[in-house]
Design a protein around this motif. Sequence first.
Motif, mmCIF file in Angstrom:
data_model
loop_
_atom_site.group_PDB
_atom_site.id
_atom_site.type_symbol
_atom_site.label_atom_id
_atom_site.label_comp_id
_atom_site.label_asym_id
_atom_site.label_seq_id
_atom_site.Cartn_x
_atom_site.Cartn_y
_atom_site.Cartn_z
ATOM 1 N N GLY A 92 -1.218 -3.328 -14.651
ATOM 2 C CA GLY A 92 -2.147 -4.331 -14.145
ATOM 3 C C GLY A 92 -3.434 -3.735 -13.628
ATOM 4 N N THR A 93 -3.975 -4.348 -12.566
ATOM 5 C CA THR A 93 -5.236 -3.856 -12.017
ATOM 6 C C THR A 93 -5.068 -2.529 -11.300
ATOM 7 O OG1 THR A 93 -4.885 -5.204 -10.049
ATOM 8 C CG2 THR A 93 -6.223 -6.158 -11.795
ATOM 9 N N ALA A 94 -3.819 -2.121 -11.008
ATOM 10 C CA ALA A 94 -3.613 -0.775 -10.461
ATOM 11 C C ALA A 94 -4.058 0.260 -11.482
ATOM 12 C CB ALA A 94 -2.142 -0.577 -10.099
ATOM 13 N N ALA A 95 -3.765 -0.001 -12.765
ATOM 14 C CA ALA A 95 -4.234 0.893 -13.821
ATOM 15 C C ALA A 95 -5.756 0.837 -13.943
ATOM 16 C CB ALA A 95 -3.577 0.513 -15.149
ATOM 17 N N ILE A 96 -6.305 -0.373 -13.817
ATOM 18 C CA ILE A 96 -7.762 -0.516 -13.870
ATOM 19 C C ILE A 96 -8.404 0.236 -12.713
ATOM 20 C CG2 ILE A 96 -9.675 -2.160 -13.766
ATOM 21 C CD1 ILE A 96 -7.887 -4.211 -15.096
ATOM 22 N N ALA A 97 -7.770 0.176 -11.529
ATOM 23 C CA ALA A 97 -8.294 0.898 -10.358
ATOM 24 C C ALA A 97 -8.312 2.398 -10.603
ATOM 25 C CB ALA A 97 -7.459 0.562 -9.123
ATOM 26 N N GLN A 98 -7.270 2.913 -11.271
ATOM 27 C CA GLN A 98 -7.232 4.337 -11.584
ATOM 28 C C GLN A 98 -8.330 4.705 -12.584
ATOM 29 O OE1 GLN A 98 -5.696 5.390 -9.044
ATOM 30 N NE2 GLN A 98 -4.287 6.786 -10.065
ATOM 31 N N ILE A 99 -8.640 3.800 -13.494
ATOM 32 C CA ILE A 99 -9.738 4.027 -14.438
ATOM 33 C C ILE A 99 -11.069 4.061 -13.688
ATOM 34 C CG2 ILE A 99 -10.974 3.090 -16.436
ATOM 35 C CD1 ILE A 99 -8.299 1.882 -17.351
ATOM 36 N N VAL A 100 -11.239 3.116 -12.761
ATOM 37 C CA VAL A 100 -12.455 3.082 -11.932
ATOM 38 C C VAL A 100 -12.582 4.369 -11.129
ATOM 39 C CG1 VAL A 100 -13.579 1.931 -9.980
ATOM 40 C CG2 VAL A 100 -12.493 0.570 -11.783
ATOM 41 N N LYS A 101 -11.463 4.834 -10.570
ATOM 42 C CA LYS A 101 -11.471 6.081 -9.795
ATOM 43 C C LYS A 101 -11.914 7.252 -10.656
ATOM 44 C CE LYS A 101 -8.355 9.338 -7.524
ATOM 45 N NZ LYS A 101 -6.950 9.658 -7.193
ATOM 46 N N LYS A 102 -11.422 7.316 -11.883
ATOM 47 C CA LYS A 102 -11.736 8.443 -12.766
ATOM 48 C C LYS A 102 -13.221 8.509 -13.084
ATOM 49 C CE LYS A 102 -10.726 10.400 -17.323
ATOM 50 N NZ LYS A 102 -9.921 10.286 -18.560
ATOM 51 N N GLY B 84 0.812 -1.210 0.000
ATOM 52 C CA GLY B 84 0.000 0.000 0.000
ATOM 53 C C GLY B 84 0.845 1.260 0.000
ATOM 54 N N THR B 85 1.959 1.229 0.724
ATOM 55 C CA THR B 85 2.867 2.377 0.737
ATOM 56 C C THR B 85 3.445 2.610 -0.654
ATOM 57 O OG1 THR B 85 3.456 1.965 3.055
ATOM 58 C CG2 THR B 85 4.956 3.343 1.762
ATOM 59 N N GLY B 86 3.876 1.526 -1.289
ATOM 60 C CA GLY B 86 4.435 1.645 -2.635
ATOM 61 C C GLY B 86 3.426 2.173 -3.633
ATOM 62 N N LEU B 87 2.217 1.615 -3.620
ATOM 63 C CA LEU B 87 1.188 2.065 -4.557
ATOM 64 C C LEU B 87 0.778 3.505 -4.276
ATOM 65 C CD1 LEU B 87 -1.113 -1.099 -4.778
ATOM 66 C CD2 LEU B 87 0.397 -0.201 -6.557
ATOM 67 N N GLY B 88 0.700 3.872 -2.992
ATOM 68 C CA GLY B 88 0.340 5.250 -2.653
ATOM 69 C C GLY B 88 1.359 6.241 -3.173
ATOM 70 N N ILE B 89 2.647 5.900 -3.065
ATOM 71 C CA ILE B 89 3.701 6.778 -3.580
ATOM 72 C C ILE B 89 3.627 6.873 -5.095
ATOM 73 C CG2 ILE B 89 6.206 7.031 -3.828
ATOM 74 C CD1 ILE B 89 6.469 5.734 -1.051
ATOM 75 N N LEU C 172 -9.460 -1.733 -3.804
ATOM 76 C CA LEU C 172 -10.111 -2.771 -3.020
ATOM 77 C C LEU C 172 -11.143 -3.532 -3.847
ATOM 78 C CD1 LEU C 172 -10.544 -4.093 -0.223
ATOM 79 C CD2 LEU C 172 -12.228 -2.305 0.249
ATOM 80 N N ILE C 173 -11.926 -2.825 -4.629
ATOM 81 C CA ILE C 173 -12.959 -3.454 -5.453
ATOM 82 C C ILE C 173 -12.347 -4.348 -6.517
ATOM 83 C CG2 ILE C 173 -14.784 -3.010 -7.139
ATOM 84 C CD1 ILE C 173 -15.428 -0.451 -5.556
ATOM 85 N N VAL C 174 -11.376 -3.808 -7.244
ATOM 86 C CA VAL C 174 -10.757 -4.560 -8.344
ATOM 87 C C VAL C 174 -10.005 -5.778 -7.820
ATOM 88 C CG1 VAL C 174 -9.078 -4.457 -10.206
ATOM 89 C CG2 VAL C 174 -10.597 -2.517 -9.814
ATOM 90 N N ASP C 175 -9.209 -5.587 -6.765
ATOM 91 C CA ASP C 175 -8.421 -6.690 -6.233
ATOM 92 C C ASP C 175 -9.282 -7.736 -5.547
ATOM 93 O OD1 ASP C 175 -6.148 -5.556 -7.175
ATOM 94 O OD2 ASP C 175 -5.434 -4.795 -5.249
ATOM 95 N N GLY C 176 -10.395 -7.290 -4.952
ATOM 96 C CA GLY C 176 -11.285 -8.221 -4.285
ATOM 97 C C GLY C 176 -11.817 -9.294 -5.223
ATOM 98 N N GLY D 73 -15.380 8.326 -9.163
ATOM 99 C CA GLY D 73 -15.118 9.287 -8.105
ATOM 100 C C GLY D 73 -14.706 8.656 -6.788
ATOM 101 N N LEU D 74 -14.547 7.320 -6.748
ATOM 102 C CA LEU D 74 -14.096 6.650 -5.542
ATOM 103 C C LEU D 74 -12.633 6.964 -5.282
ATOM 104 C CD1 LEU D 74 -15.700 3.105 -6.090
ATOM 105 C CD2 LEU D 74 -16.504 4.894 -4.543
ATOM 106 N N SER D 75 -12.197 6.819 -4.021
ATOM 107 C CA SER D 75 -10.792 7.031 -3.701
ATOM 108 C C SER D 75 -9.946 5.937 -4.326
ATOM 109 C CB SER D 75 -10.583 7.033 -2.180
ATOM 110 O OG SER D 75 -10.735 5.720 -1.667
ATOM 111 N N SER D 76 -8.641 6.185 -4.428
ATOM 112 C CA SER D 76 -7.736 5.187 -4.997
ATOM 113 C C SER D 76 -7.767 3.901 -4.188
ATOM 114 C CB SER D 76 -6.303 5.733 -5.043
ATOM 115 O OG SER D 76 -6.212 6.847 -5.884
ATOM 116 N N GLY D 77 -7.827 4.050 -2.867
ATOM 117 C CA GLY D 77 -7.840 2.868 -2.007
ATOM 118 C C GLY D 77 -9.057 1.992 -2.226
ATOM 119 N N TYR D 78 -10.244 2.596 -2.277
ATOM 120 C CA TYR D 78 -11.452 1.812 -2.461
ATOM 121 C C TYR D 78 -11.546 1.245 -3.883
ATOM 122 C CZ TYR D 78 -13.453 2.883 2.076
ATOM 123 O OH TYR D 78 -13.684 2.952 3.428
#
Length: 290
Positions: free
Chosen positions: A136-146, A121-126, A157-161, A149-154
């Motif tokens: 990977g799904t970190a990019a997908i999470a950023q797409i979901v955020k865009k 989480g520290t690495g991804l936050g930085i 959480l959804i994508v990785d879950g 409007g959800l936070s990066s963390g949530y």
Amino acid sequence: MTGLTKNMNKTVLSYTQIIFGATLVALSYNLFLLPSKLAAGGISGISTILYEVYSLSPAYSQFLINIPIFIIGLLTLGKDFGWKTLVGTFWVPFIIWLTGDIPFTVTNPLLGALYGGIILGTGLGIVYKGNGSTGGTAAIAQIVKKFTGLSSGYSQLIVDGLVVISSIIVFNLELTLFALMCIYITSKTIDIVQLQTSASKLVMIITENEEHIQNIIRTEIDRGLTKVRSVGGYSHTDKTMILCVVEQQEAVYLKKILQKEEPNAFVIFLNASEILGRGFSIDKYYGQKL
């Protein structure tokens, strides 16, 4: 400092954050997640499953899976994000390959979930603070955020879950539950890193004796304040709401003083995630460093 120099410094800082954060992501995988058999979401989780079933190299499998996802992210999030994601996409598998034989690993799933989740989480936050992604799904999470409007963390959480829940087919229920705990810790850590959560408190004081309380705040803890005119909903009398941001120790001290000298004041203490402005992100006194 010219505008061009500022932009260059900002760009260098962004890419430095991405490389450093991506390194932490890779180390969390080799030190904690893979040895503990935790498919903690994302492409790393998929590569853990592939390694367990087919003994495929996690570094190579992550790199190959990231290619089509990178193309989608580039088309969706723009060229700037795409180039920064490209750095993370190459760097994470490279560090995973480079540290593949590291002798210091943790096989206990509880410790792996706890410490692996924090470091991941520290690495991804930085990386996110550098406006990038590790692919990977970190990019997908950023797409979901865009688009949500959800936070990066949530978003993470959804994508990785979804990936973790599907891993129960390969791993047992116990390891799957540990993996779910890991991604929850990861999502919370991401938001803490991005918001720079501190021990600061927002104090809201509703009172009819504003001058006395204003004097207490200024003389006892030397903080600024903002006053908002308000009306009591029950009494319909004019009141003042005083807003003041203080550090943890100052909040404790202020609470004692208010309980003693203004027991009738209505006081609320709220956690403040990130404070910008004089006395916090810049010098407390104009032109002075005391």
